[in-house]
Design a protein around this motif. Structure first.
Motif, short mmCIF file in Angstrom:
data_model
loop_
_atom_site.label_atom_id
_atom_site.label_comp_id
_atom_site.label_asym_id
_atom_site.label_seq_id
_atom_site.Cartn_x
_atom_site.Cartn_y
_atom_site.Cartn_z
N SER A 3 0.82 -1.22 0.00
CA SER A 3 0.00 0.00 0.00
C SER A 3 0.85 1.27 0.00
O SER A 3 0.32 2.37 -0.01
N VAL A 4 2.18 1.12 -0.01
CA VAL A 4 3.09 2.27 0.06
C VAL A 4 3.35 2.82 -1.34
O VAL A 4 3.79 2.08 -2.23
N ASP A 5 3.05 4.11 -1.54
CA ASP A 5 3.33 4.76 -2.82
C ASP A 5 4.81 5.11 -2.90
O ASP A 5 5.35 5.82 -2.05
N LEU A 6 5.48 4.58 -3.94
CA LEU A 6 6.88 4.91 -4.20
C LEU A 6 6.98 6.03 -5.24
O LEU A 6 7.99 6.71 -5.32
N GLY A 7 5.95 6.19 -6.04
CA GLY A 7 5.89 7.24 -7.04
C GLY A 7 4.46 7.36 -7.53
O GLY A 7 3.82 6.35 -7.80
N LEU A 67 6.27 3.50 -20.27
CA LEU A 67 6.56 3.99 -18.93
C LEU A 67 7.98 3.56 -18.59
O LEU A 67 8.32 2.37 -18.68
N HIS A 68 8.82 4.53 -18.26
CA HIS A 68 10.21 4.28 -17.87
C HIS A 68 10.36 4.78 -16.43
O HIS A 68 10.04 5.93 -16.15
N VAL A 69 10.84 3.92 -15.55
CA VAL A 69 11.02 4.30 -14.15
C VAL A 69 12.41 3.87 -13.69
O VAL A 69 12.86 2.76 -14.00
N THR A 70 13.06 4.75 -12.95
CA THR A 70 14.32 4.43 -12.29
C THR A 70 14.14 4.72 -10.82
O THR A 70 13.57 5.75 -10.46
N PHE A 71 14.57 3.80 -9.96
CA PHE A 71 14.51 4.09 -8.53
C PHE A 71 15.76 3.58 -7.83
O PHE A 71 16.38 2.60 -8.25
N THR A 72 16.14 4.31 -6.77
CA THR A 72 17.37 4.03 -6.03
C THR A 72 17.09 4.08 -4.53
O THR A 72 16.42 4.99 -4.05
N ILE A 73 17.66 3.11 -3.81
CA ILE A 73 17.56 3.08 -2.35
C ILE A 73 18.58 4.07 -1.80
O ILE A 73 19.78 3.93 -2.04
N ARG A 74 18.12 5.05 -1.03
CA ARG A 74 19.00 6.07 -0.45
C ARG A 74 19.41 5.74 0.98
O ARG A 74 20.47 6.14 1.43
N ILE A 79 13.75 6.07 -0.51
CA ILE A 79 13.83 5.65 -1.90
C ILE A 79 13.43 6.83 -2.78
O ILE A 79 12.51 7.58 -2.45
N VAL A 80 14.14 7.02 -3.88
CA VAL A 80 13.79 8.05 -4.85
C VAL A 80 13.37 7.35 -6.14
O VAL A 80 14.00 6.37 -6.55
N SER A 81 12.28 7.82 -6.74
CA SER A 81 11.76 7.24 -7.98
C SER A 81 11.54 8.36 -8.98
O SER A 81 10.97 9.40 -8.64
N LEU A 82 12.00 8.14 -10.20
CA LEU A 82 11.77 9.10 -11.28
C LEU A 82 11.11 8.34 -12.42
O LEU A 82 11.59 7.29 -12.83
N ALA A 83 9.98 8.87 -12.90
CA ALA A 83 9.21 8.17 -13.93
C ALA A 83 8.89 9.10 -15.10
O ALA A 83 8.69 10.30 -14.91
N GLN A 84 8.85 8.50 -16.29
CA GLN A 84 8.40 9.20 -17.49
C GLN A 84 7.36 8.32 -18.18
O GLN A 84 7.59 7.13 -18.40
N PHE A 85 6.22 8.93 -18.52
CA PHE A 85 5.10 8.25 -19.18
C PHE A 85 4.87 8.97 -20.50
O PHE A 85 4.69 10.18 -20.52
N HIS A 86 4.92 8.22 -21.60
CA HIS A 86 4.76 8.82 -22.93
C HIS A 86 3.63 8.11 -23.67
O HIS A 86 3.49 6.90 -23.59
#
Length: 175
Positions: free
Chosen positions: A74-78, A95-102, A112-119
Motif C-alpha cells: 500500500s506504500v506509494d513509491l511514485g 513507462l520508464h522508471v528508475t529508482f534508487t535506495i538512499r 527511496i527516490v523514484s523518477l518516472a516518465q510516461f509517454h
C-alpha cells in the motif's frame, strides 16, 4: 571500494495485463511472468538501483484523467497524480522508471527516490505527449519488511473509451 556495476534481470512479464477499462478502480498493470517482483526483508542495500520498462496500448476520452502509481504493497513509491489525456484510440504508451535506495531501515529512516516518465503517441498528429514525476519516500517506505513492486493505473472517469493494458514489463537491477 566501489561495488561492481550490475545489470540483472529480475522479472519479465509473459502475457498481457488485464485491460483496465470503464472503471475508476485502482488496478495493476502487471501480469504474470518469470522472475520475482519481491525483495525480502532486509534485502536492500544503500545504492541498489532498478529500472522498469513498461509499454502497451491505451485509449482515452479527451480530457479524462489517468493516474499511474509505483507501489510496494500500500506504500506509494511514485505517484503521477491525475494526468489529463488527449483523445486517443489504441495508441502505444511507454513507462520508464528508475529508482534508487538512499537509506535502509524502518519507515521514517529508509528512503527511496523514484523518477518516472510516461509517454503516449497520438497517431492522428504523429506527436508524442509525455508526463514525468519524481518522488522521494522517506516516511512510509520500510526495508525491514518484504517489498513487492506493483504498478497500478486508475482512471478518473468510468468512460467506456478509457482503457489501458501492458504487454511489456521488465524489471532490471542496474546497480
Amino acid at each position: 571500494t566501489a561495488q561492481p556495476q550490475t545489470n540483472t534481470g529480475l522479472f519479465a512479464q509473459t502475457a498481457n495485463s488485464t485491460t483496465i477499462t470503464a472503471t475508476t478502480s485502482e488496478l495493476t498493470l502487471i501480469d504474470g511472468g518469470v522472475g520475482t517482483l519481491s525483495v525480502p526483508a532486509n534485502g536492500f542495500k544503500v545504492g541498489d538501483s532498478f529500472r522498469v520498462e513498461m509499454g502497451g496500448l491505451m485509449s482515452a476520452q479527451n480530457n479524462n484523467t489517468l493516474r499511474i502509481r509505483l507501489k510496494s504493497g500500500s506504500v506509494d513509491l511514485g505517484d503521477s497524480g491525475p494526468l489529463t489525456m488527449p483523445a486517443i484510440t489504441n495508441q502505444v504508451f511507454t513507462l520508464h522508471v528508475t529508482f534508487t535506495i538512499r537509506a535502509i531501515g524502518a519507515a521514517g529512516v529508509a528512503s527511496i527516490v523514484s523518477l518516472a516518465q510516461f509517454h503516449i503517441l497520438k497517431l492522428a498528429s504523429g506527436t508524442q505527449q509525455g508526463f514525468a514525476w519524481n518522488t522521494v519516500n522517506s516516511t512510509t517506505f520500510d526495508t525491514t519488511i518484504s517489498n513487492t513492486l506493483d504498478i497500478t493505473a486508475q482512471w478518473g472517469s468510468n468512460n467506456a473509451n478509457n482503457s489501458i493494458y501492458s504487454d511489456i514489463f521488465v524489471l532490471n537491477k542496474t546497480y
